[in-house]
Design a protein around this motif. Structure first.
Motif, mmCIF file in Angstrom:
data_model
loop_
_atom_site.group_PDB
_atom_site.id
_atom_site.type_symbol
_atom_site.label_atom_id
_atom_site.label_comp_id
_atom_site.label_asym_id
_atom_site.label_seq_id
_atom_site.Cartn_x
_atom_site.Cartn_y
_atom_site.Cartn_z
ATOM 1 N N PHE A 72 5.155 -4.746 -12.576
ATOM 2 C CA PHE A 72 4.726 -5.164 -10.988
ATOM 3 C C PHE A 72 6.013 -4.546 -9.941
ATOM 4 O O PHE A 72 5.815 -4.164 -8.976
ATOM 5 N N ILE A 73 7.334 -4.682 -10.695
ATOM 6 C CA ILE A 73 8.500 -4.292 -9.680
ATOM 7 C C ILE A 73 8.432 -2.925 -9.084
ATOM 8 O O ILE A 73 8.692 -2.971 -7.817
ATOM 9 N N PRO A 74 7.960 -1.737 -9.748
ATOM 10 C CA PRO A 74 8.171 -0.487 -8.984
ATOM 11 C C PRO A 74 7.045 -0.558 -7.823
ATOM 12 O O PRO A 74 7.215 0.062 -6.588
ATOM 13 N N MET A 75 5.939 -1.321 -7.923
ATOM 14 C CA MET A 75 4.965 -1.269 -6.888
ATOM 15 C C MET A 75 5.567 -2.059 -5.662
ATOM 16 O O MET A 75 5.321 -1.883 -4.631
ATOM 17 N N VAL A 117 9.279 -11.402 0.351
ATOM 18 C CA VAL A 117 9.964 -11.689 -0.724
ATOM 19 C C VAL A 117 8.767 -12.199 -1.786
ATOM 20 O O VAL A 117 7.897 -12.914 -1.365
ATOM 21 N N VAL A 118 9.084 -11.689 -3.032
ATOM 22 C CA VAL A 118 8.173 -12.226 -4.116
ATOM 23 C C VAL A 118 8.939 -13.157 -5.261
ATOM 24 O O VAL A 118 9.988 -12.331 -5.571
ATOM 25 N N ALA A 169 -0.674 -9.675 -7.362
ATOM 26 C CA ALA A 169 0.824 -8.729 -7.316
ATOM 27 C C ALA A 169 0.344 -7.539 -6.332
ATOM 28 O O ALA A 169 1.056 -7.136 -5.529
ATOM 29 N N LYS A 170 -0.948 -7.373 -6.257
ATOM 30 C CA LYS A 170 -1.361 -5.993 -5.358
ATOM 31 C C LYS A 170 -1.212 -6.776 -4.069
ATOM 32 O O LYS A 170 -1.072 -5.945 -3.138
ATOM 33 N N ALA A 228 0.647 -18.498 -5.591
ATOM 34 C CA ALA A 228 -0.480 -17.883 -5.884
ATOM 35 C C ALA A 228 -1.425 -18.345 -7.293
ATOM 36 O O ALA A 228 -2.573 -18.265 -7.309
ATOM 37 N N MET A 229 -0.442 -19.220 -7.784
ATOM 38 C CA MET A 229 -1.067 -20.114 -8.906
ATOM 39 C C MET A 229 -2.041 -19.164 -10.102
ATOM 40 O O MET A 229 -2.012 -18.205 -10.084
#
Length: 315
Positions: A103-106, A92-93, A82-83, A44-45
């Motif tokens: 961001f992990i919970p989302m 996978v991210v 992230a969204k 995504a840079m």
């Protein structure tokens, strides 16, 4: 064939991730790596959510295999991207240049597997507590943004510290590197520099030629003064950055400005003089360009043979 917990967790033929290299890791490269049995990664840079969504759409047209997205957490568009990862339900991210906890919970709610790049034991423990299903332990041999520990010391310490699969990165370009980190306890590898010399990588040929002719002493690190050191090939730009970094009359703001756009100039414009040619120390081990599939199959065939030979050393 080498199968590990990483192969099973991510549904891969080979336990290998392609690095999320800015201005390099696009849909073309990611789909080629995924089609070859590894996990391709789109970067995504510093670009916005629309760019990322477009790359995801292109990648889905080019492969039906799992692929991932890398979020550079220093980016001003990190939250929006992230969204997109959550909305698009990317398998996978991977993350770098920061802590992904917010961001992990989302991502977990969207069913996304989270795999941060980590430079230390403490950060590895933290992201696992927050929900990471694996970590990428990246040594300072890598190209681009780096930490301070070497791969051979970092990997076993993180393996001992966390109860999730560890993927090794930094300085791995052939089967010897794969075999060595598997013996340190890693369950997979991430390669960046090696895939710069993939046929499907869209960087200019002059960039690839620099890799193919690199010597073992041809990389250097700058940016420590700013708190985010970067490894790249030595050239006029890197030498000038190093000179400015040592000059107390030059502010950090001026130094940051001097760095803006340098990777883009190299990776997209082919500027080998005033661009930043981000590669790792493994560049000097790469002697030819190959299709991504050949890179992966050759690497793991060599690793398998090496690991079989080790049994001859034990009575």
């Amino acid at each position: 064939m080498i199968k590990t917990g990483v192969s099973e967790l991510f549904g891969l033929e080979y336990p290998i991730f392609q690095g999320g290299m800015a201005w390099v890791a696009d849909a073309a490269l990611a789909s080629a790596v995924s089609n070859a049995g590894g996990l391709g990664i789109i970067s995504a840079m510093n670009l916005d959510a629309d760019y990322l969504r477009g790359q995801i759409a292109q990648c889905r047209e080019m492969t039906d295999k799992p692929f991932g997205v890398n979020i550079m957490l220093m980016s001003p568009h990190a939250e929006a991207c992230a969204k997109v990862v959550a909305e698009e339900k990317i398998p996978v991210v991977t993350t770098g240049a920061g802590l992904p906890g917010r961001f992990i919970p989302m991502w977990l709610e969207a069913g996304v597997k989270v795999v941060p790049v980590v430079p230390s034991v403490a950060i590895a423990k933290r992201v696992v507590r927050e929900g990471a299903c694996a970590v990428i332990a990246e040594g300072c041999e890598a190209g681009g943004h780096i930490g301070e520990l070497t791969t051979i010391t970092l990997v076993p310490q993180i393996v001992d510290a966390v109860d999730v699969p560890v993927i090794a990165a930094g300085g791995i370009a052939d089967g010897r590197g794969v075999a060595s980190v598997l013996m340190l306890g890693a369950q997979g590898v991430q390669c960046g520099t090696r895939f710069l010399a993939a046929d499907e990588c869209t960087i200019p040929q002059c960039f690839k030629d620099k890799i193919l002719t690199a010597r073992d002493i041809d990389t250097m690190v700058t940016g420590r003064r700013l708190g985010h050191p970067v490894r790249a090939l030595k050239n006029s730009y890197m030498q000038e950055f190093a000179k400015k970094e040592k000059d107390p009359a030059i502010s950090n703001e001026e130094l940051e400005k001097f760095g803006t756009g340098a990777l883009w100039r190299a990776a997209r414009q082919g500027d080998m003089v005033t661009g930043c040619i981000m590669v790792g120390q493994a560049a000097s081990m790469i002697k030819e360009t190959l299709p991504a599939r050949d890179i992966i199959t050759t690497m793991f065939a060599e690793a398998e043979q090496i690991m079989k030979k080790t049994t001859q050393w034990v009575s």
